[in-house]
Design an enzyme around this catalytic site. Structure first.
Site, short mmCIF file in Angstrom:
data_model
loop_
_atom_site.label_atom_id
_atom_site.label_comp_id
_atom_site.label_asym_id
_atom_site.label_seq_id
_atom_site.Cartn_x
_atom_site.Cartn_y
_atom_site.Cartn_z
N GLN A 673 54.89 11.58 42.73
CA GLN A 673 56.12 12.01 42.08
C GLN A 673 55.84 12.67 40.74
O GLN A 673 56.54 13.58 40.32
CB GLN A 673 57.04 10.81 41.90
CG GLN A 673 58.51 11.14 41.87
CD GLN A 673 58.99 11.78 43.16
OE1 GLN A 673 58.43 11.54 44.22
NE2 GLN A 673 60.00 12.62 43.06
N HIS A 676 55.45 16.59 40.35
CA HIS A 676 56.58 17.53 40.49
C HIS A 676 56.77 18.38 39.24
O HIS A 676 57.02 19.57 39.33
CB HIS A 676 57.87 16.77 40.79
CG HIS A 676 58.10 16.53 42.25
ND1 HIS A 676 58.35 17.54 43.15
CD2 HIS A 676 58.10 15.39 42.98
CE1 HIS A 676 58.51 17.04 44.36
NE2 HIS A 676 58.37 15.73 44.30
N GLU A 742 65.75 7.37 42.07
CA GLU A 742 65.87 8.28 43.22
C GLU A 742 65.08 7.71 44.40
O GLU A 742 65.58 7.62 45.52
CB GLU A 742 65.34 9.66 42.83
CG GLU A 742 65.38 10.67 43.97
CD GLU A 742 64.68 11.96 43.61
OE1 GLU A 742 64.90 12.96 44.34
OE2 GLU A 742 63.90 11.99 42.63
N HIS A 743 63.82 7.37 44.15
CA HIS A 743 62.96 6.76 45.18
C HIS A 743 62.55 5.37 44.72
O HIS A 743 62.09 5.21 43.58
CB HIS A 743 61.70 7.59 45.41
CG HIS A 743 61.95 9.02 45.76
ND1 HIS A 743 61.94 10.03 44.80
CD2 HIS A 743 62.24 9.63 46.94
CE1 HIS A 743 62.20 11.19 45.39
NE2 HIS A 743 62.39 10.98 46.69
N ASP A 776 59.95 12.47 52.21
CA ASP A 776 60.07 13.85 51.72
C ASP A 776 59.97 14.86 52.84
O ASP A 776 60.51 15.96 52.73
CB ASP A 776 58.98 14.13 50.68
CG ASP A 776 59.46 13.89 49.26
OD1 ASP A 776 60.64 13.52 49.08
OD2 ASP A 776 58.66 14.06 48.33
N HIS A 835 112.47 10.68 49.58
CA HIS A 835 111.53 10.00 50.47
C HIS A 835 112.27 8.94 51.31
O HIS A 835 112.06 8.85 52.53
CB HIS A 835 110.43 9.31 49.65
CG HIS A 835 109.36 10.24 49.16
ND1 HIS A 835 109.60 11.22 48.24
CD2 HIS A 835 108.04 10.34 49.49
CE1 HIS A 835 108.48 11.89 47.99
NE2 HIS A 835 107.51 11.36 48.74
#
Length: 848
Positions: A673, A676, A742-743, A776, A835
């Site tokens: 990770q 990235h 996220e992960h 992924d 109504h």
């Protein structure tokens, strides 16, 4: 120094205001007798007959006077007590010879009072005082000095002083000279048209553009205080006369050669440039850009936005300023100090803008402080001295997320903290991601979005050439896609096909195939059924990168959901082509169009539609901060009428590891990770690991990182990352749920059992043989996941993301007899009689 200095005794306010634009003013002592507000730039003239104490002079300088002009006797007293550059000695022609070397070296200039403009005398004085400034006041004539007089004095290296009674903003006469004529007396032009090149700058000295001035335009600018220049084609150019982008002139000055001018102005409207930019030399950067954005946000920040909260919550803003000041104090490396100083400046300027204080006001205050002759000791107040002392002896350092490393030989390591020893008030800092300046980014992308909206394909082609360096004839590729555009290696095709099958199987199982039907009471049947979103836009980052995985993750659920139009956008390569791997996936998922464009311009094209790009109803996909900002901007534009999948931020992973974890596996997961980008977020929670076990993981991180091609990126992202020691699995998962990664990867003895305790995460990877890489690419789950803590409230992309759900109800006559009175009662309670009537007319019909 300007061509002349005005000596103000008494003068109309209009004249004084005009003079402040071109010159410091000489004001007789005491300055309290000055007829208007004391100007920033001023000399104070102390006449011989005045008895003034040294303390009075110091007070004048501390109050902001540039210099004091004092008689010889007082000058001798001030030398060594006041800086030489703040003293000008006042002399008559008759006592010039009484000046000693001590006086000559202890002052910055001399003001010579002489009955006539004796050039030889002025030259002699200039030689005696060498590099000091020489100012000349002629006392023997009631007529105004001429332009020739000003030039004659300037030729000796001196500056002529003109009493205010001889100055005017009207036409020059024998008794008064127009101040523009005096100001321009020494200006020369080497142009045939006689114009003067003119730099226009902001109040803080940042260049806005290059124009030309004439004597007529300068005269009007000095008189009116407005930006007026000379167009080489159209004559006088009164800036903003038609556009509204007017200028207030702060100052007009000459360059060192007196052949060009600088106007410092307060610019109103969109900006100086005809392209509606602040400067003709490009967009503002640094502090001017920050000031511009914050001023804009003060006027129009959306309610509830972070910037709006800062402006409207003084307590929050105060806390942020104190927090960032503390972090700056703790920073040690050059990179850390720059990072933290920028944060502190951001919040400090926010407070200033909220109070109507601009950068120019801050600079003026700095200049005023620099003029002080007597300064306080500068010791810290007791409460801050005590806190600093306590901080220096603290055993537990405050969390520090940013630690850039530039030394290639340095050990690649993460910061380590112990949850059991960390004070509760410092825990939130471990959960914090880097500040995402979304407001600033949206301001940057808005011109791009607006351009695409206004000019469609033409803008798209220009922006693609500018940002992606690809010159295209058209932006859209329609099916059937050529075999040439999809030619890929057999092993890559096999891998994509296998990944497609897995991802398709998992997402097909998610689809709502059958309607949900519930009979809530006899005769009342409610149902919910799914329908695909008709038109979707999928953004696949690309350019030099090859990302078929993202095309799969977005395209397959759109295909499974049954979306009618699937527009896949990805940046082209410099030769104008799309990577064949992405084109192959486009065919697999049934893309109806491939848009060869990236960045904010691609997002805008899909949101609004262009001549060739179909408009979509929802935007999906990751991207850089430009893409994210464009998505966030457009989802709030009712003209675009488009929604987005989720907010996005830098990639992140959180790994929980106990004593059973393989150090090499854990390090590999962290690094997968970290590569990235430099802003990737990597966290390891070490569950009751010994120092030796933790060191084994750290050694693996360092060793594996050095073997990676992207080691330079990893070195920076790992330096910002965390190791958090936790006493047990429960504490580790509690921290993870607060972080909402996220992960989430579980390297635990009983990883499957721990999944039940996971509350917030984008996707979970269970056990030693479930690397994040599988999710992924090809396991079947989706890799487009919430980041930046949004896993607390968002799901990752799935099939339902591409569907909308519609509800229906069917009420029989018998059912309405029971349900109707309930509805009518509630409608009456709310005062909505129509109504209630819609029910009662039916009930009456049934009774009849």
């Amino acid at each position: 120094m300007p061509a002349f200095l005005p000596l103000i005794k008494t003068a109309p306010a209009e004249l004084i205001q005009a003079l402040t634009r071109i010159s410091p003013l000489i004001i007789p002592y005491p300055p309290s007798s000055f007829p208007s507000q004391i100007p920033d730039r001023r000399f104070i003239l102390v006449d011989q007959q005045d008895e003034v104490a040294q303390d009075d002079i110091v007070a004048l300088l501390n109050d902001g006077a540039d210099r004091v002009i004092v008689p010889l006797k007082l000058a001798k007293e001030l030398i060594n007590a006041v800086p030489a550059d703040r003293i000008v000695v006042l002399l008559d022609a008759s006592n010039f010879s009484a000046v000693s070397d001590i006086v000559r070296n202890g002052v910055s200039g001399v003001m010579l009072k002489t009955p006539t403009l004796d050039v030889d005398l002025i030259t002699s004085v200039g030689r005696f005082f060498e590099s000091s400034s020489v100012f000349v006041l002629s006392t023997g004539s009631n007529s105004a000095p001429t332009v020739s007089d000003i030039r004659q004095v300037e030729a000796t290296g001196a500056t002529l002083i003109i009493p205010s009674e001889h100055l005017t903003v009207s036409a020059t006469t024998t008794t008064q000279i127009n101040i523009a004529d005096a100001f321009l007396a020494t200006v020369t032009s080497d142009r045939k048209d006689g114009l003067f090149p003119t730099i226009v700058s902001s109040e803080t000295g940042h260049s806005l553009g290059l124009v030309y001035s004439s004597r007529a335009s300068v005269t009007e600018s000095i008189r009116t205080g407005k930006g007026v220049y000379q167009s080489r084609k159209h004559g006088l150019w009164r800036k903003g006369e038609t556009s509204g982008a007017t200028q207030d002139v702060v100052s007009i000055s000459l360059d060192c050669d007196s052949d060009s001018l600088e106007f410092r102005v307060v610019q109103h409207g969109d900006g100086f440039c005809h392209l509606n930019r602040q400067s003709c030399f490009g967009e503002a950067r640094g502090l001017p850009a920050l000031e511009k954005v914050l001023c804009s946000r003060l006027e129009s920040a959306p309610a509830g936005s972070y910037t709006s909260r800062l402006f409207n919550d003084p307590a929050l803003l105060r806390s942020k300023i104190m927090e960032e000041a503390d972090e700056l104090c703790r920073a040690t490396t050059k990179e850390e100090i720059a990072f933290e100083a920028a944060d502190l400046i951001y919040f400090a300027v926010t407070k200033c803008i909220a109070a109507g204080v601009g950068i120019a006001d801050i600079e003026r205050s700095l200049d005023q402080k620099a003029k002080k002759v007597v300064r306080r000791a500068g010791n810290a107040k007791p409460q801050w001295s005590q806190q600093a002392s306590e901080a220096s002896t603290s055993q537990q350092p405050a969390p520090k997320i940013v630690k850039p490393v530039s030394d290639a030989d340095a050990f690649i390591s993460m910061h380590t903290y112990d949850l059991s020893k960390l004070p509760p008030e410092e825990r939130p800092a471990l959960l914090r991601r880097p500040v995402l300046k979304s407001d600033e980014m949206m301001a940057k992308v808005k011109p791009i979005v607006d351009d695409v909206r206004a000019r469609g394909d033409a803008a798209l082609l220009e922006l693609t050439a500018k940002f992606d360096k690809a010159k295209l004839d058209s932006t859209v590729v329609l099916p059937p896609f050529s075999a040439e555009s999809m030619r890929i290696a057999p092993d890559v095709q096999h891998a994509i096909d296998a990944a497609y099958r897995n991802i398709h199987a998992f997402h097909a199982a998610q689809a709502d195939a059958a309607p949900l039907v519930v009979e809530t009471m006899p005769g009342v049947v409610c149902s919910r059924f799914a329908r695909p979103i008709a038109r979707v836009g999928l953004y696949v980052p690309g350019g030099t990168a090859i990302l078929p995985s993202t095309a799969l993750m977005l395209g397959i659920p759109a295909q499974v959901a049954g979306c009618r139009e699937i527009v896949l956008a990805t940046p082209p390569r410099p030769d104008g082509t799309i990577s064949p791997e992405v084109m192959y996936v486009a065919k697999l998922v049934g893309a109806s169009a491939v848009l060869k464009a990236g960045g904010a311009q691609a997002i805008a094209a899909m949101a609004y539609g262009t001549e060739s790009v179909p408009k979509v109803d929802k935007l999906f996909g990751p991207g850089n901060q430009w893409v994210t900002a464009a998505k966030m901007l457009l989802q709030n534009d009712t003209d675009a009428l488009v929604s987005i999948d989720m907010p996005a931020g830098p990639s992140e992973v959180l790994v929980i590891a106990d004593h059973t974890a393989n150090p090499a596996f854990v390090a590999a997961d962290l690094l997968s990770q970290a590569e990235h980008g430099v802003d990737s977020q990597v966290v390891l929670i070490a569950v009751d690991l010994t120092a030796e076990q933790l060191r084994a993981i750290e050694n693996e991180v360092d060793a594996q990182a050095r073997a990676l091609p992207r080691v330079d990126i990893v070195r920076q992202s790992i330096a910002k990352s965390l190791i958090v020691k936790a006493p047990d699995v429960a504490a580790a998962l509690a921290f993870s749920n607060d972080y909402a990664p996220e992960h989430l990867i579980l390297h635990l003895a009983d990883a499957p059992e721990s999944v039940a305790q996971v509350e917030n995460a984008g996707s979970v990877f269970v056990g030693a043989y479930s690397p994040e890489s599988c999710g992924d690419y090809a396991s079947g789950t989706n890799h487009t996941l919430p980041t930046n803590g949004y896993a607390r409230q968002f799901s990752g992309v799935n099939t339902l993301s591409f569907q909308k759900h519609i509800t229906s109800q069917e009420v029989t006559a018998a059912g309405l007899k029971d349900l109707g009175p309930i509805v009518a009662t509630l409608a009456d309670c709310e005062g909505l009689t129509a109504h209630a009537n819609a029910v009662r007319v039916r009930l009456r019909a049934l009774q009849a």
